[in-house]
Every structure is written in structure tokens, then in C-alpha cells.
Design a protein around this motif. Structure first.
Motif, PDB file in Angstrom:
ATOM      1  N   GLU A 132      41.105  17.696  28.603  1.00 28.85           N
ATOM      2  CA  GLU A 132      42.196  17.940  29.541  1.00 28.85           C
ATOM      3  C   GLU A 132      41.715  18.561  30.853  1.00 28.85           C
ATOM      4  O   GLU A 132      41.438  19.746  30.936  1.00 28.85           O
ATOM      5  N   GLU A 133      41.695  17.738  31.887  1.00 27.17           N
ATOM      6  CA  GLU A 133      41.161  18.144  33.186  1.00 27.17           C
ATOM      7  C   GLU A 133      41.927  19.322  33.775  1.00 27.17           C
ATOM      8  O   GLU A 133      41.339  20.248  34.312  1.00 27.17           O
ATOM      9  N   HIS A 134      43.242  19.278  33.663  1.00 23.62           N
ATOM     10  CA  HIS A 134      44.039  20.354  34.267  1.00 23.62           C
ATOM     11  C   HIS A 134      43.805  21.682  33.570  1.00 23.62           C
ATOM     12  O   HIS A 134      43.859  22.736  34.192  1.00 23.62           O
ATOM     13  N   VAL A 135      43.493  21.618  32.262  1.00 25.14           N
ATOM     14  CA  VAL A 135      43.220  22.851  31.521  1.00 25.14           C
ATOM     15  C   VAL A 135      41.880  23.433  31.970  1.00 25.14           C
ATOM     16  O   VAL A 135      41.749  24.634  32.207  1.00 25.14           O
ATOM     17  N   LEU A 136      40.908  22.524  32.151  1.00 22.71           N
ATOM     18  CA  LEU A 136      39.588  22.995  32.579  1.00 22.71           C
ATOM     19  C   LEU A 136      39.665  23.679  33.937  1.00 22.71           C
ATOM     20  O   LEU A 136      39.030  24.695  34.173  1.00 22.71           O
ATOM     21  N   ARG A 137      40.499  23.110  34.838  1.00 20.12           N
ATOM     22  CA  ARG A 137      40.639  23.696  36.174  1.00 20.12           C
ATOM     23  C   ARG A 137      41.229  25.108  36.076  1.00 20.12           C
ATOM     24  O   ARG A 137      40.785  26.034  36.756  1.00 20.12           O
ATOM     25  N   ALA A 138      42.218  25.239  35.215  1.00 25.52           N
ATOM     26  CA  ALA A 138      42.843  26.552  35.028  1.00 25.52           C
ATOM     27  C   ALA A 138      41.832  27.561  34.499  1.00 25.52           C
ATOM     28  O   ALA A 138      41.775  28.704  34.969  1.00 25.52           O
ATOM     29  N   LEU A 139      41.004  27.110  33.551  1.00 21.58           N
ATOM     30  CA  LEU A 139      40.016  28.020  32.958  1.00 21.58           C
ATOM     31  C   LEU A 139      38.986  28.438  34.010  1.00 21.58           C
ATOM     32  O   LEU A 139      38.588  29.595  34.084  1.00 21.58           O
ATOM     33  N   ARG A 140      38.582  27.474  34.847  1.00 21.73           N
ATOM     34  CA  ARG A 140      37.588  27.797  35.876  1.00 21.73           C
ATOM     35  C   ARG A 140      38.160  28.794  36.873  1.00 21.73           C
ATOM     36  O   ARG A 140      37.471  29.693  37.317  1.00 21.73           O
ATOM     37  N   LEU A 141      39.442  28.629  37.254  1.00 19.46           N
ATOM     38  CA  LEU A 141      40.068  29.564  38.197  1.00 19.46           C
ATOM     39  C   LEU A 141      40.081  30.975  37.627  1.00 19.46           C
ATOM     40  O   LEU A 141      39.943  31.951  38.363  1.00 19.46           O
ATOM     41  N   GLY A 142      40.272  31.066  36.308  1.00 20.34           N
ATOM     42  CA  GLY A 142      40.286  32.380  35.684  1.00 20.34           C
ATOM     43  C   GLY A 142      38.904  32.859  35.267  1.00 20.34           C
ATOM     44  O   GLY A 142      38.770  33.899  34.627  1.00 20.34           O
ATOM     45  N   ALA A 143      37.870  32.080  35.612  1.00 21.52           N
ATOM     46  CA  ALA A 143      36.488  32.397  35.252  1.00 21.52           C
ATOM     47  C   ALA A 143      36.380  32.634  33.756  1.00 21.52           C
ATOM     48  O   ALA A 143      35.740  33.587  33.307  1.00 21.52           O
ATOM     49  N   ILE A 144      37.087  31.787  32.984  1.00 22.97           N
ATOM     50  CA  ILE A 144      37.104  31.923  31.528  1.00 22.97           C
ATOM     51  C   ILE A 144      36.093  30.947  30.932  1.00 22.97           C
ATOM     52  O   ILE A 144      36.038  29.786  31.342  1.00 22.97           O
ATOM     53  N   ASP A 145      35.300  31.429  29.988  1.00 29.58           N
ATOM     54  CA  ASP A 145      34.283  30.571  29.390  1.00 29.58           C
ATOM     55  C   ASP A 145      34.903  29.523  28.491  1.00 29.58           C
ATOM     56  O   ASP A 145      35.917  29.757  27.840  1.00 29.58           O
ATOM     57  N   TYR A 146      34.294  28.335  28.472  1.00 30.56           N
ATOM     58  CA  TYR A 146      34.746  27.272  27.579  1.00 30.56           C
ATOM     59  C   TYR A 146      33.573  26.394  27.201  1.00 30.56           C
ATOM     60  O   TYR A 146      32.560  26.354  27.895  1.00 30.56           O
ATOM     61  N   VAL A 147      33.713  25.722  26.042  1.00 27.31           N
ATOM     62  CA  VAL A 147      32.731  24.704  25.669  1.00 27.31           C
ATOM     63  C   VAL A 147      33.485  23.413  25.407  1.00 27.31           C
ATOM     64  O   VAL A 147      34.638  23.423  24.995  1.00 27.31           O
ATOM     65  N   LEU A 148      32.787  22.308  25.730  1.00 27.27           N
ATOM     66  CA  LEU A 148      33.428  21.008  25.577  1.00 27.27           C
ATOM     67  C   LEU A 148      33.081  20.387  24.233  1.00 27.27           C
ATOM     68  O   LEU A 148      31.972  20.570  23.722  1.00 27.27           O
ATOM     69  N   LYS A 149      34.043  19.678  23.654  1.00 26.29           N
ATOM     70  CA  LYS A 149      33.806  18.944  22.410  1.00 26.29           C
ATOM     71  C   LYS A 149      33.335  17.535  22.738  1.00 26.29           C
ATOM     72  O   LYS A 149      33.902  16.947  23.662  1.00 26.29           O
ATOM     73  N   PRO A 150      32.429  16.911  22.041  1.00 30.39           N
ATOM     74  CA  PRO A 150      31.564  17.523  21.008  1.00 30.39           C
ATOM     75  C   PRO A 150      30.654  18.583  21.639  1.00 30.39           C
ATOM     76  O   PRO A 150      30.228  18.393  22.770  1.00 30.39           O
ATOM     77  N   VAL A 151      30.359  19.618  20.874  1.00 28.91           N
ATOM     78  CA  VAL A 151      29.730  20.811  21.444  1.00 28.91           C
ATOM     79  C   VAL A 151      28.245  20.611  21.703  1.00 28.91           C
ATOM     80  O   VAL A 151      27.511  20.127  20.850  1.00 28.91           O
ATOM     81  N   ASN A 152      27.837  21.014  22.902  1.00 25.65           N
ATOM     82  CA  ASN A 152      26.433  21.009  23.281  1.00 25.65           C
ATOM     83  C   ASN A 152      25.867  22.385  22.938  1.00 25.65           C
ATOM     84  O   ASN A 152      26.420  23.414  23.346  1.00 25.65           O
ATOM     85  N   VAL A 153      24.768  22.418  22.195  1.00 23.01           N
ATOM     86  CA  VAL A 153      24.212  23.682  21.687  1.00 23.01           C
ATOM     87  C   VAL A 153      23.854  24.652  22.818  1.00 23.01           C
ATOM     88  O   VAL A 153      24.135  25.843  22.750  1.00 23.01           O
ATOM     89  N   GLU A 154      23.251  24.130  23.885  1.00 25.28           N
ATOM     90  CA  GLU A 154      22.839  25.008  24.976  1.00 25.28           C
ATOM     91  C   GLU A 154      24.035  25.640  25.686  1.00 25.28           C
ATOM     92  O   GLU A 154      24.032  26.820  26.011  1.00 25.28           O
ATOM     93  N   GLU A 155      25.066  24.791  25.916  1.00 25.12           N
ATOM     94  CA  GLU A 155      26.284  25.315  26.557  1.00 25.12           C
ATOM     95  C   GLU A 155      26.902  26.411  25.699  1.00 25.12           C
ATOM     96  O   GLU A 155      27.314  27.454  26.198  1.00 25.12           O
ATOM     97  N   LEU A 156      26.923  26.145  24.413  1.00 25.38           N
ATOM     98  CA  LEU A 156      27.501  27.119  23.467  1.00 25.38           C
ATOM     99  C   LEU A 156      26.718  28.418  23.515  1.00 25.38           C
ATOM    100  O   LEU A 156      27.296  29.512  23.588  1.00 25.38           O
ATOM    101  N   ASN A 157      25.407  28.299  23.536  1.00 21.84           N
ATOM    102  CA  ASN A 157      24.530  29.470  23.588  1.00 21.84           C
ATOM    103  C   ASN A 157      24.787  30.302  24.839  1.00 21.84           C
ATOM    104  O   ASN A 157      24.963  31.524  24.773  1.00 21.84           O
ATOM    105  N   GLU A 158      24.843  29.605  25.982  1.00 21.71           N
ATOM    106  CA  GLU A 158      25.102  30.305  27.252  1.00 21.71           C
ATOM    107  C   GLU A 158      26.415  31.068  27.193  1.00 21.71           C
ATOM    108  O   GLU A 158      26.483  32.240  27.590  1.00 21.71           O
ATOM    109  N   ALA A 159      27.446  30.408  26.707  1.00 22.75           N
ATOM    110  CA  ALA A 159      28.772  31.031  26.636  1.00 22.75           C
ATOM    111  C   ALA A 159      28.748  32.254  25.739  1.00 22.75           C
ATOM    112  O   ALA A 159      29.314  33.299  26.071  1.00 22.75           O
ATOM    113  N   VAL A 160      28.059  32.127  24.605  1.00 20.11           N
ATOM    114  CA  VAL A 160      27.981  33.250  23.669  1.00 20.11           C
ATOM    115  C   VAL A 160      27.211  34.421  24.286  1.00 20.11           C
ATOM    116  O   VAL A 160      27.648  35.572  24.235  1.00 20.11           O
TER     117      VAL A 160
END
Lengths: 244, 567
Positions: free
Chosen positions: A84-112
Motif C-alpha cells: 500500500e503506497e499511501h500507507v508507506l508515505r504516511a509511515l515515511r512522514l512520521g519517520a516510522i520504521d517499516y519492512v516490506l513483505k516478503p521480508v529482506n533480511v538486511e532491511e529487517l536488521n537495520e530496522a531492528v
């Protein structure tokens, strides 16, 4: 050990995430798994998770419904989302971390890692920004900087200037903030009807423009001089001053 | 300022004076040319002035004089008439008189004696008492003409009234005495005639008097012939012939005649015959010349007619040409209009086509948009299965998933797909969704027997969005096990697809922020698509969404009337 909750309605994805997290770190202690909004709310009223992995689409509602039910959010949140593109935009505006499905290990690691390091200052505001954005009532952006999070109101932000991979935000109270993300990131986040990309390196709040000079410069009400690129000249003039 | 005015003033006055000087110079020069016998040159020079508005009376005078001296009486008469008419129209009496005087002379010399007399009598009426000198000149001329016309008595009457003082003032003594001697001679008054001839000889000395002199010598000779003094007569005739006689042939006539008479009287018949022959030759010559002139006139007239005719022909040709051009331009304009019309039609058609293409593109976009969410979720499911080492489940899921993707990709390429393919795709979709949530719902797809499923073609991806809606939203908020029933059947030639679920129903409020307008948008675009195709297939299309609470049940019933055609 960080007490962790996973809120995700698909068993396979939930299980997959768990095994990925185990591979990344031994710092997380998964204290619970929930499939629906109600279960998650109940769980959080009894337990005190420090980190929550949160899916957007849940049984009986959405991830935001869950947060709304809780009211105060004392834990760190990493969203799990698919498309959902609009959800991602909202999360970015709030500087909220997210990972995309299917999950990329490196992205997940960074977020954690980021979740473990950064303090939870402005946590509620950040979620608020994202929620408001989703219902079209947002007027703020959260800037993630090395020292923490900075809230900037759209109506106080005069302009943004690109500087290599960094972006500087200039506010009307003479404060400025440097964020280590390219200007391009914010062009898509900030509302287009307020902020104009007048130049490759400048994003300007139309409300602060005082006049356009023939030498292809915009002068802001506080005297700043912003160059306008040749390509954008016509559209900038018509957008700011209407007509012509 | 003052200086500028002064400069302009000086310039203008200089111009006027230059103009005036130019006129005066022209008059002097014309006179000089006539005296030298350069008549053609004078005509060539003066004619443009006379034909412009910028003429003086000298231009007319000298031009007519030049024609007169050249013995071109036709043109001379034409210009004197023109001058007369112009002068009459502006009541310029002075020049009316001048023109009439010229006319008198020209008619006289051209042999039109009657006309000449008439002109002279007209001009006499214009004179006022102060014109007595000029009146005398006219009377001298008129008397001479009347004598030649045989009216000697009348001539005598006219001449007896002439005041000799005016003759002297006019300087016309030579003509006066020359004519008088002829009149006296005709009347047999020999002494008076001889007196007059002596007087005439006294005054005829200036340039144009040479002619007069010859005729006077001739006239005196005639008097002596009358007096039978042939020696004296012969003397005067010799004097006459000694003058350069080639100037006016008319004088030869009388001189030769007199010679013949004298030799005849003296009995020298041979010599007399010589002059009779000479006279004959002269008459022949004059006749020939007149013939030549007439021919020339004819030729001129012919040329003029020819010129006129060619002009008419040319004008007719021009008219033809312009008609042709008009026709051509009309044809070109019509062609342009035609081409414009064709282009407009073409463009409009293209526009129509473009809008249809846009719709098709929309359709394809929509199709690719329906799947991403499902697509990534499915991939995430597969990832989860793999991470859990559920390899057979993952493999099974993956094969169904790829079959669905293949069907969707194939179907989206065509505008219509077979109903069975479409239902197969939905079956895979439902199976995959069910696998994700571990059999959280059950489904059934029912096709009535009266449908020859292979032969029915429908637009792709009409049913799928409604099925997706059941799973993604209908079942999310309810705890009971979901049920979906898809029933396809014919009803009065309409192809109906009824989707029934036991989900949350349409009356439940779905937070729009999270579930954005995509669904409603896709529904709208789907309806447009369906209506367009329905028109093409000549069937109908409709959509009805009902909450089952109406029927005391839970969930939604979606009834779609799908446009279709047979393969």
C-alpha cells in the motif's frame, strides 16, 4: 533482552518473521503473537512489550486501529506491509520504521538495530502524523536526525535545500535541520500543493514567496533568495502567482 | 522656425520661376525650330506638353504651326479643334480667337475653302473694338479666300473697309497688297494692280514671305499677261521660278500655267507644250501625294482598328483567364475544405479511438493494480513456508500461484476471455487465499448446465475484484468461518454472476483511510468497461450489491449482469 510482540494474521508470515529474527539477533525475546486487533489490544494491556512488529491488514481491523485502541504507545513499532503506497508515505512522514513483505533480511536488521538504539521521544507524535496523513489531515513532518526526531509543521517550513545526500530544512523561526536523506525523498512526502520543486536543489513553500525576480530568483518574505531553474520557470510562476 | 519658413519660401519661388523660365524657353526654342524647318523635332517636343495639363498657348500655337508648315493638315486641324474646344469650355476668348485663326488657315491650305470662310466669319464675331488690329488681319485673310472662292466683289467690299493703318500695325502689308493686286486684277483694274504688286514686293522680305513673294511675282506676271506685255510677264515668271520653288508646289501650278500662256501668246508652241507637260506632271505628283496621304490615313485607321481589336481580344482572353482562375481557386478552396473535413473526421475518429485505447489501458492498469497486494502477500506466504521448512506446502502454493499469474497475464492481454478460463483463475485465487489463512473460509463455484461454458466470452477480471473484496475485507472483522458462493447462470438471455458471502456486509463501516477509494474506483472503471462492451455485444450490464441483512442473514450479495458473446 527486548520484549517483542508480533501482530500478523498470516501464520506462515508470522512464523517466517520469527525464524528470520532468530537468525539476526539473540537480543529479542518474543513474548507474544497476535492475529487480530482485539487479541493484540488485550495482550498489551497485560504485558508490556518494548517492540511490536505490526501488520497493516489484521483480522478485525488494521494496525492503526490497534494503536488507536491503546491510546498511548509506550513501545517501539516496526510496521510489516506489502504494497500500500499511501500507507508507506504516511509511515515515511512520521519517520516510522517499516519492512516490506516478503521480508529482506538486511532491511529487517537495520530496522531492528535502529529500534534498539533510538530513544522513543515523540513516539506518539510520529504515529499521530502517520495516522493523520492517512485520513488526509496531516500538517507536519517528522525528521529523523542523528540526535532524535524533529517535528516540523508545514506552515513553519520555508524551504528545503539539497546538499549532496543531505537535505537542510529551513524554518521561519531561523532554525534549520539537516537530515541525511536526499531531497528527492521529501519531494514525494511533502504535499505538492504547498511545496514546489523550483529547482533541482530547492523545494519551496509557496506561502513564503514574496516575489519573483526577472533574474530567475524567488525572494522569500524573510529575504532569502532561491534560484529557479529554466525548465520550471513557467510552471513555478503560474503555480505561485496564478495565470500568466 | 523663421529660417525654415524662409528656406521653404525660397525653394517654392525658385521652383515657380524655374517653371516659368522653362515655359518661356520652350516658346523661344519652338520658334527657332520652326524657322529652321525642323517641324518634326518641334512636334516631338511640343506634343507631350499639349497633351498634358501643363501647356501654355505657345505650345498649341507652335505645334499647330509646325503641322501647318509640314502640310499635315489632318493633325493640324485636330489640334486646333482641340484647342478651340478647351478654350471654349473655360471661356478663354483670347485663345478661342487664336485657335479659330489657325483653323481658318489650315482649312484654307487644305483646300476646304468653304470651311475656312466659315471659321473666319466665326472668329470675326469674337472681336471687340480693341481687337481692331487682329480683326484687320482676319479680314485680309478672309478677303483673299473669298477672292479665290470666286467672290471677287465680296472680297473687294471687305478690302475697301480695311484701314491701312491697322494693316501697317499688324505688319500684314505683304499679304494685304498681295491679295489686293489679285482682286484688282480680277476686276480689270490694271493700274491699281500694278501699284499693289510694287507695294507687295516692298514688304515681302522676311522669312515666310518667300512663298508670298513667289505668288506675287506670279500675280504680277499675270497682270502683264493681261496687259499683253509678255516680255515683262516673262521677266516676273523667271524671277518667281528663280526662288527656291520646292517649298510650295501650289505656286508651280500658277507659274507653269502662266509660262504656258505666255509661250502660247508668243507662238512658241513647243515651249508652251513643255510647260503643259510640266503642269501635267505636277498635277500627277500632287494627285499621287494626296493618294499617298489618303492611304497613310487609311493605314493609320486600320492600325488603330487592329490595335483596338487586339486589345479587345486580349481583354477577352484576360476575362477567360480570370474566369479560369476563379474556377481553379474555387476548386482549390473546395479541395481544402474537403481535406480539412476529412482530417477533422480522421482526428475525431482517432480521438474516439484514443479514448477507447485509454479505457483499454485503464483496464490493463487496473488488472495489474488488483494483484500487487495479493502478489506480495502471496510471495511473503511462500517465504514464510520456506522459512518454516514446509517445503511441500510451499511447492504446492507456488505452483498454484504461478498458474494464477499465468492465467491473469494471459487474460489481461485480451479484451474478452472464455468464461471457463476466468472461473479457473478465480478458483486458483480462492485456493491460494485459503492456503494463506489455513482454510479460514470455504468456497463453491457453480455453473449452470445451460451454459456452454467454452463458448461464452466475457471481459476479464470482472468477477475477481468482488471475490477479493470478500476475503480482504468481508471476513476480516468477523470471527466465524467464511463462506463464498459464486453462481453463474442465464436468466432471460442475461449472463448473471451472483457472489454471496457471509462476511461483514456492506452496512458495516470500513475505515476508508486504510481501505482507500481504490475499490470504489475499480468498481467504477469496471462498470464503464462493462457498459462499453455491453453496447458492443448488444447485451446489458448491471451491478447490484445488497447486504444480506435484508434476508435476515449476514454478508453481502453481489449480482453482476456480465456482457458476453458467443465464441
Amino acid at each position: 533482552m527486548i520484549k517483542t510482540l508480533i501482530v500478523e494474521d498470516e501464520t506462515f508470515i508470522r512464523e517466517g518473521l520469527k525464524s528470520l529474527l532468530n537468525n539476526i539477533t539473540s537480543e529479542l525475546n518474543i513474548i507474544g503473537e497476535c492475529e487480530s486487533v482485539n487479541d493484540a489490544v488485550k495482550f498489551c494491556r497485560n504485558e508490556m512489550p518494548e517492540l511490536v512488529f505490526l501488520d497493516i491488514n489484521l483480522k478485525g481491523g488494521t494496525g492503526f486501529d490497534f494503536l488507536n485502541e491503546l491510546g498511548d504507545v509506550p513501545f517501539k513499532v516496526i510496521f510489516i506491509t506489502s504494497y500500500e503506497e499511501h500507507v508507506l508515505r504516511a509511515l515515511r512522514l512520521g519517520a516510522i520504521d517499516y519492512v516490506l513483505k516478503p521480508v529482506n533480511v538486511e532491511e529487517l536488521n537495520e530496522a531492528v538495530q535502529r529500534a534498539m538504539l533510538i530513544s522513543q521521544i515523540n513516539n506518539n507524535e510520529r504515529l499521530e502524523v502517520a495516522k493523520n496523513q492517512l485520513i488526509g489531515k496531516n500538517n507536519r513532518i517528522i525528521l529523523r536526525m542523528s540526535e532524535g526526531h524533529q517535528i516540523v509543521n508545514f506552515d513553519r517550513l520555508m524551504y528545503c535545500k539539497a546538499d549532496g545526500g543531505y537535505t537542510t530544512f529551513f524554518c521561519d523561526d531561523d532554525r534549520s535541520f539537516i537530515v541525511s536523506k536526499p531531497l528527492k525523498e521529501f519531494t514525494s512526502q511533502l504535499p505538492e500543493d504547498i511545496f514546489l520543486r523550483v529547482h533541482q536543489s530547492y523545494l519551496v513553500n509557496a506561502a513564503f514567496v514574496d516575489r519573483y525576480d526577472k533574474s530567475r530568483y524567488l525572494f522569500l518574505k524573510k529575504g532569502q533568495k532561491i534560484p529557479v531553474s529554466v525548465r520550471k520557470k513557467v510552471s513555478v510562476i503560474s503555480r505561485i502567482f496564478g495565470g500568466k | 522656425m523663421n529660417r525654415t519658413v524662409l528656406i521653404i519660401f525660397l525653394f517654392v519661388t525658385h521652383f515657380i520661376f524655374a517653371q516659368k523660365n522653362n515655359d518661356e524657353f520652350r516658346a523661344e526654342a519652338s520658334k527657332e525650330l520652326l524657322m529652321r524647318g525642323e517641324y518634326d523635332l518641334a512636334i516631338q517636343w511640343l506634343e507631350p506638353y499639349v497633351n498634358s495639363d501643363n501647356y501654355t498657348r505657345f505650345d498649341y500655337s507652335y505645334l499647330i504651326a509646325a503641322y501647318l508648315l509640314k502640310e499635315d493638315y489632318v493633325n493640324g486641324l485636330a489640334y486646333s479643334n482641340k484647342w478651340l474646344n478647351i478654350s471654349l469650355s473655360i471661356a478663354d476668348t483670347v485663345n478661342v480667337i487664336n485657335a479659330l485663326n489657325y483653323k481658318t488657315d489650315i482649312l484654307y491650305f487644305s483646300g476646304d475653302i468653304e470651311g475656312s470662310i466659315e471659321a473666319a466669319e466665326v472668329v470675326l464675331q469674337y472681336y471687340t473694338p480693341k481687337d481692331s488690329v487682329r480683326e484687320t488681319v482676319t479680314n485680309i485673310r478672309l478677303g483673299g479666300i473669298q477672292r479665290q472662292n470666286g467672290n471677287v466683289e465680296l472680297a473687294y467690299t471687305i478690302y475697301s473697309k480695311i484701314d491701312l493703318e491697322n494693316v501697317i500695325l499688324a505688319g500684314s502689308e505683304a499679304e494685304y497688297f498681295g491679295n489686293s493686286l489679285n482682286i484688282y486684277r480680277d476686276l480689270g483694274m490694271v493700274d491699281s494692280a500694278i501699284y499693289c504688286s510694287n507695294e507687295a514686293l516692298k514688304y515681302s522680305s522676311t522669312f515666310d514671305e518667300e512663298f508670298t513673294k513667289v505668288s506675287q511675282y506670279n500675280a504680277i506676271a499675270a497682270i502683264y499677261i493681261d496687259a499683253e506685255d509678255y516680255g515683262a510677264a516673262m521677266e516676273y515668271l523667271d524671277s518667281a521660278i528663280a526662288m527656291s520653288l520646292d517649298k510650295n508646289r501650289r505656286n508651280y501650278e500658277f507659274v507653269y500655267e502662266n509660262y504656258a500662256v505666255v509661250y502660247n501668246k508668243l507662238g512658241m508652241i513647243d515651249s508652251a507644250l513643255v510647260y503643259v507637260h510640266k503642269l501635267k506632271d505636277l498635277y500627277q505628283h500632287i494627285f499621287m501625294e494626296k493618294m499617298e496621304l489618303d492611304l497613310k490615313d487609311l493605314k493609320n485607321q486600320y492600325d488603330l482598328e487592329l490595335k483596338f481589336k487586339t486589345e479587345i481580344i486580349k481583354k477577352e482572353e484576360d476575362l477567360e483567364k480570370s474566369k479560369l482562375q476563379l474556377l481553379l481557386s474555387v476548386i482549390i478552396i473546395l479541395l481544402i475544405i474537403l481535406i480539412a473535413a476529412v482530417m477533422i473526421l480522421f482526428l475525431r475518429n482517432k480521438n474516439l479511438k484514443t479514448s477507447r485505447d485509454n479505457l483499454l489501458i485503464n483496464q490493463q492498469l487496473l488488472r495489474t493494480q488488483i494483484t500487487p497486494h495479493f502478489l506480495f502477500n502471496s510471495l511473503a506466504t511462500i517465504q514464510g513456508m520456506i522459512l518454516q521448512e514446509e517445503s511441500s506446502k510451499a511447492s504446492n502454493f507456488l505452483s498454484k500461484f504461478s498458474r494464477l499469474v499465468r492465467l491473469v497475464l494471459n487474460n489481461s492481454r485480451d479484451r474478452v476471455v472464455s468464461l471457463s478460463d476466468e472461473l479457473e483463475a478465480i478458483k486458483y485465487y480462492l485456493e491460494l487465499q485459503n492456503a494463506r489463512f489455513e482454510k479460514s473460509f470455504s468456497f463453491s463455484i457453480r455453473l449452470d448446465k445451460n451454459i456452454e461454458d467454452k463458448e461464452v466470452l466475457i471481459p476479464p477480471m470482472i468477477i475477481q475484484p468482488f471475490v477479493e473484496n470478500c476475503i480482504e475485507h468481508g471476513f476480516k472483522k468477523v470471527d466465524r468461518k467464511g463462506e463464498i458462493d459464486i453462481h453463474v447462470y442465464f436468466e432471460n438471455d442475461s449472463l448473471i454472476c451472483k457472489i454471496t458471502d457471509n462476511g461483514v456486509g456492506t452496512d458495516a463501516v470500513i475505515p476508508e483511510a486504510i481501505v482507500p477509494k481504490k475499490e470504489s474506483l475499480s468498481t467504477k472503471i469496471n462498470m464503464e468497461r462493462m457498459k462499453l462492451l455491453a453496447k458492443e455485444f448488444k447485451t446489458t450490464a448491471s451491478l447490484e450489491i445488497v447486504d444480506r441483512s435484508k434476508y435476515d442473514a449476514q454478508g453481502t450479495i453481489v449480482t453482476i449482469e456480465i456482457p458476453y458473446k458467443y465464441d
